[in-house]
Scaffold this active site. Structure first.
Site, PDB file in Angstrom:
ATOM      1  N   HIS A 186      -7.305   9.335  -0.256  1.00 50.85           N
ATOM      2  CA  HIS A 186      -7.715   9.163   1.068  1.00 50.85           C
ATOM      3  C   HIS A 186      -6.920   9.596   2.203  1.00 50.85           C
ATOM      4  O   HIS A 186      -7.341   9.657   3.365  1.00 50.85           O
ATOM      5  CB  HIS A 186      -8.164   7.772   1.354  1.00 50.85           C
ATOM      6  CG  HIS A 186      -6.995   6.922   1.311  1.00 50.85           C
ATOM      7  ND1 HIS A 186      -6.792   5.850   0.451  1.00 50.85           N
ATOM      8  CD2 HIS A 186      -5.953   6.698   2.496  1.00 50.85           C
ATOM      9  CE1 HIS A 186      -5.723   5.306   0.832  1.00 50.85           C
ATOM     10  NE2 HIS A 186      -5.191   5.806   1.845  1.00 50.85           N
ATOM     11  N   ASP A 202      -7.787   1.215   2.996  1.00 51.93           N
ATOM     12  CA  ASP A 202      -7.412   2.128   3.947  1.00 51.93           C
ATOM     13  C   ASP A 202      -8.133   3.413   3.950  1.00 51.93           C
ATOM     14  O   ASP A 202      -7.690   4.621   4.313  1.00 51.93           O
ATOM     15  CB  ASP A 202      -5.760   2.597   3.916  1.00 51.93           C
ATOM     16  CG  ASP A 202      -5.153   3.411   4.825  1.00 51.93           C
ATOM     17  OD1 ASP A 202      -5.790   3.139   5.975  1.00 51.93           O
ATOM     18  OD2 ASP A 202      -4.174   4.214   4.881  1.00 51.93           O
ATOM     19  N   ASP A 231       0.519   5.143  -0.094  1.00 52.25           N
ATOM     20  CA  ASP A 231      -0.315   6.336   0.100  1.00 52.25           C
ATOM     21  C   ASP A 231       0.405   7.499  -1.212  1.00 52.25           C
ATOM     22  O   ASP A 231       1.471   7.696  -1.240  1.00 52.25           O
ATOM     23  CB  ASP A 231      -0.077   7.160   1.271  1.00 52.25           C
ATOM     24  CG  ASP A 231      -1.024   6.220   2.197  1.00 52.25           C
ATOM     25  OD1 ASP A 231      -2.120   5.927   1.888  1.00 52.25           O
ATOM     26  OD2 ASP A 231      -0.720   6.182   3.440  1.00 52.25           O
ATOM     27  N   HIS A 248       0.927  -1.319  -0.040  1.00 51.34           N
ATOM     28  CA  HIS A 248       0.191   0.030   0.072  1.00 51.34           C
ATOM     29  C   HIS A 248       0.848   1.090   0.101  1.00 51.34           C
ATOM     30  O   HIS A 248       1.630   1.577   0.884  1.00 51.34           O
ATOM     31  CB  HIS A 248      -0.871  -0.195   1.188  1.00 51.34           C
ATOM     32  CG  HIS A 248      -1.791   1.047   1.351  1.00 51.34           C
ATOM     33  ND1 HIS A 248      -2.889   1.430   0.265  1.00 51.34           N
ATOM     34  CD2 HIS A 248      -1.859   1.969   2.110  1.00 51.34           C
ATOM     35  CE1 HIS A 248      -3.463   2.628   0.492  1.00 51.34           C
ATOM     36  NE2 HIS A 248      -2.965   2.916   1.715  1.00 51.34           N
TER      37      HIS A 248
END
Length: 1029
Positions: A577, A372, A262, A260
């Site tokens: 997000h 997430d 970001d 993951h």
């Protein structure tokens, strides 16, 4: 070999095995101390510091200066390039040789002009394999480059991970040397680790745990760290233990590599590009060695970045995608916030994402991947299905602060009734490490035991990138089918979901939103980002509508498809997000606001060009002609501002047809004033427009708001509407993210006057009153209360100068309505939430999200609270509250400081909010009539819909079809309805299509003399392709 019987002291045997593999204790004589053999210094190491992130080709041309291990480089966000010249000793023939590199910055190894591997100490990647078995034929002298980002895996927080970055931090080169790596020691250490973890996690109540303990103890007896020939016997014992298999009914864990990343968070967008490259190139190296290894990867934007910046790496990725090892997932442009983007924005995430994956890799994604994000809209299932996706994976609801979500594998049903198969990995993580603990938790935490016997385990360092390691793969390989643990198979999302679908008959269904009981502050933090998002969503909508009208009305007009794609992708990127929620560092906020400015500038230019194509140009018109564009699908009668002489502004009351344009005529000042504003003897002010009658006190509070038609009072007896309140806002940890329930106990009304209410405009087509309040010694509110002619709501134009710390500003309206539920607009629809706090599930919704409006209604009467840029609400009992501003200090120490401008409005109404047109008036507040210089020969209305329940949301040029328009409508009331879409445009053909704009010939288009007849179920979204003549 004979041993004394093992004593029954579990602790000593367990600690014996732990110390035998410790990297702290007894490393002079234990196994861990033998992991690395001889070392050898580098021939030379030189460095070059750059303030900017520059490409490799430019970096290697720079002037490199000598440096040493122990030197520090920086400051934060700079880049240090190292030129590493090394020579492997001849004596290391047939040895595995690594470049051991340790730094608190993030590194990338470049070899032969290509990125080759990431080096990140926090991601357990501290060595680059030069050779697995040194041969005479291999080059012994090698020159490498290491690109070191002066930031860690999680940025550079000062004192804690989520603190604002330390701008002056330096990053140290702690180790740089050649070393012999003893692979047989690594393999044996992994055996020990897995056995010891089984002992610890099964406890002393399981026989299998003692078997693991005695196996590990016997391995210590057999293994002499100084004698590698003793390793085989010890390994044989471990392999015998791991080979003892499960029964057929054991739970199956589908292991998938994951990383993951970001797209921005505690680091800027630009650094994410390098994080992707560092992480993914390392994944490619693992795939070359482990052909069974499968890696899942989301976010089309990140693939696009790598394609642009690292084309060689992107080619390698495409090769492994074809092999089925590197699996694109998710189908969206970024992993967006699940609450705040509009319905159309969510569609565009899938449209841009799915099209990218189809174009680059040959197929659409089958599953939505959003592990997430801070909650999930109840309209997502229908949007997913419309984009060819019927499977969903996340895990974030495991973070719930109050209630435990009752399922891991279930059907999630949206507000329209669409179901999607949903899986929450029971290990409650998207960055497992392949450890025994991960596997045991996956089985133990599974809340659907007996209903679902398959689960995902996503392994690899995440958030800041990093991804899987060889050690993680080795751990999982040992326990593929080991008694006492679940079965483990390297798998893919398709294999997992296919298995879950095949065994889905007993699965439960969850209806409605997936509300995260945490991070409620993200509906309000970084108000300028929220404002930019809403305004840019509106602007791009208007540009598309105006451009479609111009396309159909003027042959010479060229639809700006490429520029619109560019602007949409900027907007979608900012909906990541950690950006639109405001949970990012100041550097990211600055980038986001700059992107909004770019959208505003370019979008305004496109809008003007389209508008000017709709009629004769101003120079051909008589005098100064002004026209007005209405992009909404209903006729509007509203007050607009026109440029006057000098700095003066003229007001005009105009009527503009649906999706059309009209000339402004001088009906600006009606014969009789329609609005009156009067100062009373006691200093209160009365405002009336024939629909509403408001009484405002000197502090700008609504003492009364009467609905004239029914003489119904809106404001609670003894209460004040438009009451600002300030709350202490100190969460437990996640500063920008969280507002805790206890903040409600710290309420202080804002009542200190700076300037009492006074009349600014006394009537005509508009009346207004202004006042200002002091929040504190540093912060003030200035507001203009506006009542327009023919308008059923009273509007509050607000300016706040905000310089607070850990405070929360809200505005409250206590209303004369009693209802157990309030209604909130969400994407393409609305839903209800309780106004009471009966249960823990109700209490956890003390702060909720909504879009343009919220409504509290009883039979026959209700009140709607509208806004132009806010997303946080609270309706408790009869008090309607809109959240305005927060002041967190991490990860942005200056979050929300400065001046803010926003508007909200209060609209009392008779009957249900649907019949009172609350939805339409909320659109009107957000989508301004567009005024421009131009002459229109006669009013134009391109589209209309004959049912108020159906909203025509989108009009754009179809993807890849220059002669077609894409029309999107949705049912907004929650009703089954038949509606007719009418158009004045010349339509040759019409097709139903899905949200990816793929025609669906199975649904016939029903044409009538008045237009296209469409049937809708509650909250259903429909899309049409109109082929234009």
């Amino acid at each position: 070999m004979y041993h004394q019987p093992v004593l029954k002291n579990r602790r000593t045997l367990l600690e014996r095995a732990e110390k035998f593999t410790s990297d702290i204790y007894f490393t002079d004589c234990n196994l861990r101390g033998r992991l690395f053999g001889d070392t050898h210094p580098l021939e030379s190491i030189t460095a070059f510091l750059s303030e900017k992130r520059i490409p490799y080709s430019e970096a290697i041309q720079q002037n490199f200066q000598p440096c040493n291990v122990g030197d520090a480089f920086g400051p934060t966000w700079w880049t240090c390039w190292f030129k590493v010249v090394l020579k492997i000793p001849e004596a290391w023939r047939e040895k595995e040789v690594h470049l051991r590199w340790e730094s608190d910055g993030e590194g990338m190894v470049w070899r032969d002009h290509q990125p080759i591997q990431g080096l990140t100490k926090e991601g357990e990647k501290t060595s680059y394999i030069l050779t697995e078995c040194l041969k005479d034929s291999e080059p012994h002298g090698i020159t490498l480059y290491v690109e070191l980002a002066c930031n860690g895996l999680f940025g550079a927080g000062q004192g804690s991970m989520i603190a604002a970055p330390d701008p002056k931090r330096k990053f140290t080169l702690q180790k740089a040397e050649l070393v012999v790596f003893n692979r047989d020691v690594r393999e044996l250490l992994t055996d020990f680790e897995m056995l010891v973890d089984i002992v610890k996690l099964l406890g002393d109540g399981e026989q299998r745990g003692f078997q693991a303990l005695f196996t590990a103890n016997e391995m210590v007896n057999l293994c002499d760290p100084a004698n590698p020939s003793s390793f085989a016997a010890a390994r044989s014992l471990a392999q015998k233990f791991f080979a003892q298999k499960n029964g057929e009914s054991q739970h199956v864990v589908h292991a998938m590599g994951h990383c993951h990343i970001d797209s921005a968070w505690l680091w800027p967008y630009e650094e994410t590009i390098r994080k992707c490259a560092r992480s993914w190139v390392t994944v490619i190296r693992l795939m070359e060695k482990n052909p069974e290894f499968v890696f899942t990867c989301s976010q089309a934007q990140q693939f696009q970045w790598v394609k642009s910046w690292y084309p060689g790496l992107f080619s390698e990725i495409k090769r492994f995608v074809q092999k089925g090892q590197f699996i694109p997932v998710g189908g969206t442009w970024v992993e967006m916030d699940g609450n705040l983007p509009s319905g159309e924005s969510m569609v565009r995430h899938f449209l841009h994402g799915q099209n990218f994956f189809k174009d680059e890799f040959g197929h659409y994604c089958k599953e939505f991947w959003l592990p997430d994000t801070f909650g999930y809209s109840a309209q997502l299932p229908q949007i997913m299905k419309g984009c060819g996706i019927s499977r969903f994976l996340t895990q974030k609801l495991s973070w719930n602060l109050v209630n435990t979500f009752p399922h891991n594998t279930f059907f999630w049903e949206g507000i329209d009734g669409t179901p999607v198969l949903t899986h929450f990995p029971p290990g409650n993580s998207y960055e497992m490490k392949g450890k025994v603990e991960d596997l045991i938790n996956t089985v133990k935490n599974n809340k659907d035991k007996g209903r679902a016997n398959h689960s995902a385990a996503l392994f690899g360092f995440g958030d800041g990138g990093g991804g899987p390691t060889q050690l993680m793969l080795d751990r999982l390989q040992r326990v593929q089918d080991t008694d006492c643990l679940p079965k483990v198979q390297m798998s893919s999302p398709d294999v997992l979901f296919s298995q879950l679908e095949a065994d889905s008959s007993l699965l439960c269904t969850w209806v409605g939103e997936l509300f995260l009981e945490l991070h409620n502050g993200t509906y309000t933090t970084q108000a300028k980002i929220k404002l930019g998002n809403r305004q840019c969503e509106v602007l791009l909508h208007d540009v598309e509508v105006a451009s479609c009208l111009a396309l159909c009305k003027r042959d010479s007009f060229k639809y700006p498809a490429c520029k619109l794609q560019e602007l949409w992708r900027l907007l979608l990127l900012n909906q990541f997000h950690d950006v639109i929620p405001g949970s990012c560092i100041e550097m990211v906020v600055e980038d986001a606001l700059q992107y909004y400015d770019e959208i505003r500038t370019a979008g305004s230019r496109l809008l003007l060009a389209a508008c000017e194509s709709l009629g004769s140009s101003p120079d051909k018109a008589v005098g100064s002609s002004t026209a007005v564009l209405n992009t909404l699908p209903w006729e509007r009668t509203e007050v607009i501002s026109l440029p006057g002489e000098g700095t003066k502004i003229r007001l005009a009351l105009v009527r503009v047809p649906s999706v059309g344009v009209a000339q402004v005529t001088e009906m600006a000042e009606p014969i009789e004033p329609t609005v009156s504003v009067t100062m009373m003897v006691d200093g209160t002010i009365m405002m009336e427009n024939g629909l509403l009658k408001a009484t405002i006190d000197q502090k700008g509070r609504l003492m009364s708001l009467h609905l004239v038609q029914t003489n119904r009072e809106t404001i609670s007896e003894g209460g004040f509407g438009n009451q600002f309140s300030l709350f202490d806002d100190v969460p437990l940890y996640w500063d920008a993210w969280d507002v805790m329930d206890y903040h409600l106990q710290t309420r202080k009304p804002v009542i200190e006057l700076v300037e009492p209410a006074k009349i600014v405009r006394s009537g005509g087509v508009q009346g207004s009153v202004s006042f200002s309040l002091r929040i504190s010694g540093k912060s003030t509110i200035r507001q203009e209360i506006i009542l327009d002619a023919c308008c059923p709501y009273i509007k509050f134009n607000t300016q706040v100068d905000w310089e607070e710390a850990h405070k929360f500003l809200k505005v409250e309206f206590p209303v004369q309505v009693r209802s157990p539920n309030a209604t909130y607009e969400i994407q393409f629809g609305h839903l209800q939430r309780p106004t009471h706090r009966n249960t823990s599930w109700d209490w956890a919704r003390f702060e909720v999200w909504g879009h343009k409006w919220a409504d509290l209604s009883e039979h026959g009467f209700g009140v709607a609270l509208l806004n132009d840029s806010k997303y946080g609400y609270s309706v408790h009992e009869n008090i309607m509250t809109l959240s305005l501003l927060r002041a967190p200090k991490a990860p942005d120490a200056n979050a929300d400081m400065g001046r803010h401008n926003f508007t909200y409005a209060l609209m009392p109404h008779t009957g249900p909010f649907q019949e009172a047109s609350v939805i339409q008036y909320a659109y009107n507040l957000n989508f301004p009539l567009r005024v421009y210089q131009g002459a229109i020969s006669e009013p134009l209305s391109a589209f209309s819909v004959n049912s108020p329940a159906v909203i025509l949301e989108t009009i754009k040029q179809a993807e890849e079809r220059e002669n077609a328009l894409l029309i999107r409508l949705y049912e907004s009331h929650g009703s089954s309805v038949t509606a007719t879409l009418s158009t004045s445009l010349q339509v040759k053909e019409a097709w139903h299509c899905d949200l990816l704009e793929r025609p669906d010939p199975s649904i016939p288009v029903s044409k009538t003399t008045s237009g296209i007849s469409l049937t809708f179920k509650p909250f259903q979204i429909r899309s049409l392709l109109l082929i234009i003549q």
